[in-house]
Motif scaffolding. Structure first.
Motif, PDB file in Angstrom:
ATOM      1  N   ARG A 376       0.826  -1.204   0.000  1.00  0.00           N
ATOM      2  CA  ARG A 376       0.000   0.000   0.000  1.00  0.00           C
ATOM      3  C   ARG A 376       0.864   1.259   0.000  1.00  0.00           C
ATOM      4  O   ARG A 376       0.546   2.260  -0.675  1.00  0.00           O
ATOM      5  N   SER A 377       2.016   1.236   0.754  1.00  0.00           N
ATOM      6  CA  SER A 377       2.916   2.387   0.778  1.00  0.00           C
ATOM      7  C   SER A 377       3.504   2.662  -0.598  1.00  0.00           C
ATOM      8  O   SER A 377       3.611   3.820  -1.043  1.00  0.00           O
ATOM      9  N   GLU A 378       3.893   1.573  -1.278  1.00  0.00           N
ATOM     10  CA  GLU A 378       4.459   1.737  -2.618  1.00  0.00           C
ATOM     11  C   GLU A 378       3.424   2.326  -3.564  1.00  0.00           C
ATOM     12  O   GLU A 378       3.733   3.219  -4.380  1.00  0.00           O
ATOM     13  N   GLN A 379       2.166   1.849  -3.467  1.00  0.00           N
ATOM     14  CA  GLN A 379       1.121   2.369  -4.350  1.00  0.00           C
ATOM     15  C   GLN A 379       0.845   3.851  -4.036  1.00  0.00           C
ATOM     16  O   GLN A 379       0.654   4.668  -4.951  1.00  0.00           O
ATOM     17  N   LEU A 384       1.381   9.635  -5.302  1.00  0.00           N
ATOM     18  CA  LEU A 384       1.819  10.977  -4.926  1.00  0.00           C
ATOM     19  C   LEU A 384       2.845  11.525  -5.916  1.00  0.00           C
ATOM     20  O   LEU A 384       2.856  12.727  -6.234  1.00  0.00           O
ATOM     21  N   ALA A 385       3.736  10.650  -6.394  1.00  0.00           N
ATOM     22  CA  ALA A 385       4.730  11.092  -7.381  1.00  0.00           C
ATOM     23  C   ALA A 385       4.051  11.558  -8.665  1.00  0.00           C
ATOM     24  O   ALA A 385       4.439  12.581  -9.272  1.00  0.00           O
ATOM     25  N   GLU A 392       3.611  20.067 -10.976  1.00  0.00           N
ATOM     26  CA  GLU A 392       4.750  20.802 -11.536  1.00  0.00           C
ATOM     27  C   GLU A 392       4.436  21.265 -12.954  1.00  0.00           C
ATOM     28  O   GLU A 392       4.750  22.415 -13.343  1.00  0.00           O
ATOM     29  N   GLU A 393       3.831  20.388 -13.744  1.00  0.00           N
ATOM     30  CA  GLU A 393       3.492  20.747 -15.121  1.00  0.00           C
ATOM     31  C   GLU A 393       2.469  21.892 -15.130  1.00  0.00           C
ATOM     32  O   GLU A 393       2.564  22.838 -15.937  1.00  0.00           O
ATOM     33  N   GLU A 394       1.477  21.803 -14.207  1.00  0.00           N
ATOM     34  CA  GLU A 394       0.481  22.871 -14.151  1.00  0.00           C
ATOM     35  C   GLU A 394       1.131  24.188 -13.721  1.00  0.00           C
ATOM     36  O   GLU A 394       0.795  25.273 -14.208  1.00  0.00           O
ATOM     37  N   ALA A 395       2.078  24.114 -12.771  1.00  0.00           N
ATOM     38  CA  ALA A 395       2.775  25.340 -12.322  1.00  0.00           C
ATOM     39  C   ALA A 395       3.573  25.969 -13.468  1.00  0.00           C
ATOM     40  O   ALA A 395       3.587  27.207 -13.647  1.00  0.00           O
ATOM     41  N   LYS A 396       4.247  25.140 -14.244  1.00  0.00           N
ATOM     42  CA  LYS A 396       4.994  25.640 -15.404  1.00  0.00           C
ATOM     43  C   LYS A 396       4.060  26.304 -16.396  1.00  0.00           C
ATOM     44  O   LYS A 396       4.370  27.373 -16.965  1.00  0.00           O
ATOM     45  N   LEU A 397       2.908  25.651 -16.624  1.00  0.00           N
ATOM     46  CA  LEU A 397       1.957  26.205 -17.573  1.00  0.00           C
ATOM     47  C   LEU A 397       1.442  27.563 -17.093  1.00  0.00           C
ATOM     48  O   LEU A 397       1.317  28.529 -17.873  1.00  0.00           O
ATOM     49  N   LEU A 454       3.424  18.083  -2.103  1.00  0.00           N
ATOM     50  CA  LEU A 454       3.428  16.746  -2.699  1.00  0.00           C
ATOM     51  C   LEU A 454       4.806  16.122  -2.624  1.00  0.00           C
ATOM     52  O   LEU A 454       4.966  14.910  -2.430  1.00  0.00           O
ATOM     53  N   ARG A 455       5.844  16.985  -2.791  1.00  0.00           N
ATOM     54  CA  ARG A 455       7.213  16.434  -2.661  1.00  0.00           C
ATOM     55  C   ARG A 455       7.441  15.922  -1.235  1.00  0.00           C
ATOM     56  O   ARG A 455       8.059  14.879  -1.025  1.00  0.00           O
ATOM     57  N   GLN A 456       6.965  16.693  -0.236  1.00  0.00           N
ATOM     58  CA  GLN A 456       7.128  16.240   1.154  1.00  0.00           C
ATOM     59  C   GLN A 456       6.348  14.939   1.414  1.00  0.00           C
ATOM     60  O   GLN A 456       6.853  14.035   2.086  1.00  0.00           O
ATOM     61  N   ASP A 457       5.127  14.867   0.865  1.00  0.00           N
ATOM     62  CA  ASP A 457       4.342  13.617   1.035  1.00  0.00           C
ATOM     63  C   ASP A 457       5.056  12.444   0.402  1.00  0.00           C
ATOM     64  O   ASP A 457       5.050  11.320   0.919  1.00  0.00           O
ATOM     65  N   LEU A 458       5.659  12.699  -0.790  1.00  0.00           N
ATOM     66  CA  LEU A 458       6.408  11.642  -1.466  1.00  0.00           C
ATOM     67  C   LEU A 458       7.580  11.194  -0.611  1.00  0.00           C
ATOM     68  O   LEU A 458       7.863  10.000  -0.474  1.00  0.00           O
TER      69      LEU A 458
END
Length: 587
Positions: A376-379, A384-385, A392-397, A454-458
């Protein structure tokens, strides 16, 4: 016709004597044996052969019995077998039975085979109602008989119905109560379960110790008449002679102990008892047949000899037998202790194995749960990744759109100078563009923060995955101990500290100290005998109370009624034993 039959029997007897050998079938309480005997053999030769075959040394209790007309007779030791009135058949059938009974079975019976033969014979007489036994004693005796056959009670083996085919109680007792076969089995099994720890020999001895207190135990009854022609019963047993009324075989009217009898004789059909006290009258009575008188005299002589023998120092042979029996009992006691110790060690090992198996199952469950948590942790980390990448893509856009908005604002400022009207319009558009740019900047900042979160959650998910893998590694690396043996003799050489067994515990030396200790235990058992007797009486009273409410009194036999009266009055054969005939009772 009678003369022809007599001639035929005489002719068969003559043919038998002319032959070199004849066959004899000996019926014991357990099995039958057949022997080929020489014509010249005496009764003692055949009797000794049977005793050797059985391994019996206490021969003085037993004899060879056969049926003759409407009575029984015992094979005479000093006469040739074929010269006696044995059955005119081939093979000759004789019954190997106890002829004399001991006063105290526990003290007198030395060999296990002797005890076993007495147990079988007394059990048969009780079941066939030749010995009257009260219901409560019948249940207790049945429980000891079951223990002697099946060993210790085991609820996993001895389940309901295992006694369905067994004959354990007299039919008189069964008919006396409104109880089903299942109810009787439940009562017997409840007593049987309390005897745990006894051997077969001990259970048989407990049976005999209870049975020997029954009023009709060991008594041979004979119909006699006194001088007035009144019918009476003569009882002959190990203690002496007893006179009964014909309808009461439980309580004698008077008794003559062997040590108070000077002489017993008979002439023709008249039997004479001469008391030791010469002032006391001589008692005479008649028996219907001369053959019965001979049997009475034979039983009197044998019982009197044994009575005197018990009160003298044991012969060398008996002393040797008792010494061997004590050694054998001591050896069996040591062996039993060794087996109990081995059984205890085996049970402890099995419990330890069961504990380890349960622990192993628990660890396996924990490992399975850890694997599921890791999965479950891996999933979660993958999800999250993926979300972080999208953010990140939305922020760039959004940043690109904000840059485009800034460029458009600069272009509008340059063209704003073209005209006042256009300038106002441009100012308005510029204001709108600034507001849009500000809104875009805020949205870009929010998306950037969301990407950082999200990076911290990852990072946390990957840390959780690392901890789960570490815990799984700890669980799978713990040592698990399993046992592959089934008995203490197969214990492994290495075990965990709390489950180690020393091989020295599995060996016992038969030393003098063991003998002394066992002797002290035997003495202690003698001291506790009275307490056990008290417990036995309490147990009998308890059984009687439990089944009394189900009794159908209308089915009581005359002997049952007499037994109940004797119990209420506290009288019995033994309590009346010391009474002798008085002038008011003349035989």
């Amino acid at each position: 016709m009678a003369s022809a039959l007599a001639a035929k029997l005489g002719f068969n007897s003559l043919l038998r004597r002319q032959a070199k050998n004849f066959r004899v079938r000996i019926c014991t309480m357990e099995s039958d044996m057949e022997f080929s005997c020489e014509v010249k053999w005496k009764g003692k030769d055949l009797f000794d052969l049977v005793c050797r075959t059985l391994g019996l040394r206490e021969t003085w209790f037993f004899g060879l019995q056969y049926n003759i007309k409407d009575t029984v007779a015992w094979l005479k030791m000093e006469k040739r077998v074929l010269d006696q009135e044995v059955p005119q058949e081939e093979p000759i059938t004789l019954h190997f039975l106890a002829k004399f009974y001991p006063e105290n079975a526990e003290e007198e019976l030395v060999q296990d085979i002797t005890q076993h033969l007495f147990f079988l014979q007394v059990k048969m007489k009780i079941l066939e109602e030749e010995i009257h036994c009260p219901p409560e004693a019948s249940v207790l005796l049945a429980s000891y008989a079951v223990h002697a056959k099946y060993g210790d009670y085991d609820p996993n083996v001895h389940k309901t119905g295992f006694l369905a085919e067994e004959e354990l109680l007299p039919k008189r007792v069964i008919n006396l109560y409104q109880m089903t076969a299942e109810m009787w089995e439940e009562r017997i099994t409840a007593c049987y379960a309390e005897h745990r720890g006894r051997t077969r020999d001990e259970a048989e001895m407990e049976y005999l110790k209870i049975a020997q207190d029954l009023d009709m135990y060991g008594v041979n009854y004979f119909l006699i008449r006194n001088k007035k022609g009144t019918d009476l019963l003569l009882g002959v047993d190990a203690l002496g002679l007893h006179i009964y009324e014909p309808d009461n075989r439980l309580t004698p009217k008077c008794s003559f102990p062997w040590n108070e009898i000077r002489n017993i004789s008979y002439s023709d059909k008249e039997f004479t008892i001469k008391p030791l006290d010469k002032k006391t009258n001589v008692f005479k009575f008649n028996s219907s047949r001369l053959r019965v008188n001979k049997l009475i005299l034979q039983l009197c002589i044998g019982n009197h000899d044994l009575f005197m023998r018990r009160r003298r120092v044991d012969s060398l042979e008996v002393q040797q037998m008792k010494a061997q029996a004590r050694e054998e009992r001591a050896r069996k006691q040591v062996e039993r202790q060794r087996l109990q110790r081995e059984k205890q060690l085996r049970e402890e090992a099995e419990r330890a194995r069961d504990d380890l198996e349960r622990r192993l199952i628990q660890l396996q469950d924990e490992a399975h749960m850890a694997n599921e948590a890791l999965l479950r942790s891996e999933q979660t980390a993958d999800l999250l990744a993926e979300k972080a990448q999208i953010a990140e893509e939305e922020a760039k856009l959004l940043a690109q759109k904000a840059a485009e908005a800034e460029t458009e604002m600069q272009r509008i400022k340059v063209t704003a100078i073209r005209g006042q009207e256009e300038r106002q319009l441009m100012e308005q558009k510029m204001l709108e563009a600034e507001m849009l740019a500000l809104k875009m900047a805020k949205e870009s900042e929010r998306r950037a923060k969301e990407a950082e979160q999200l990076r911290q959650d990852l990072q946390e998910a990957r840390e959780s995955e690392r901890r789960a893998k570490h815990k799984l590694l700890e669980i799978t690396s713990k040592p698990v101990y399993t046992f592959g043996f089934t008995s203490p003799g197969m214990l492994p050489d290495s075990m965990p500290p709390d489950l180690s067994f020393s091989r020295e515990n599995l060996s016992f030396d038969f030393k003098d100290t063991d003998m002394k200790r066992l002797s002290m235990e035997i003495e202690k058992e003698k001291v506790e005998y009275m307490e056990k007797s008290k417990h036995l009486q309490e147990q009998l009273n308890e059984l009687k109370t439990e089944i009394e409410s189900l009794k159908m009194k209308e089915r009581e036999t005359p002997l049952d009624i007499i037994h109940n009266q004797n119990t209420e009055q506290g009288t019995s054969k033994h309590s009346n034993f010391k009474k002798v005939a008085t002038s008011s009772f003349v035989l």
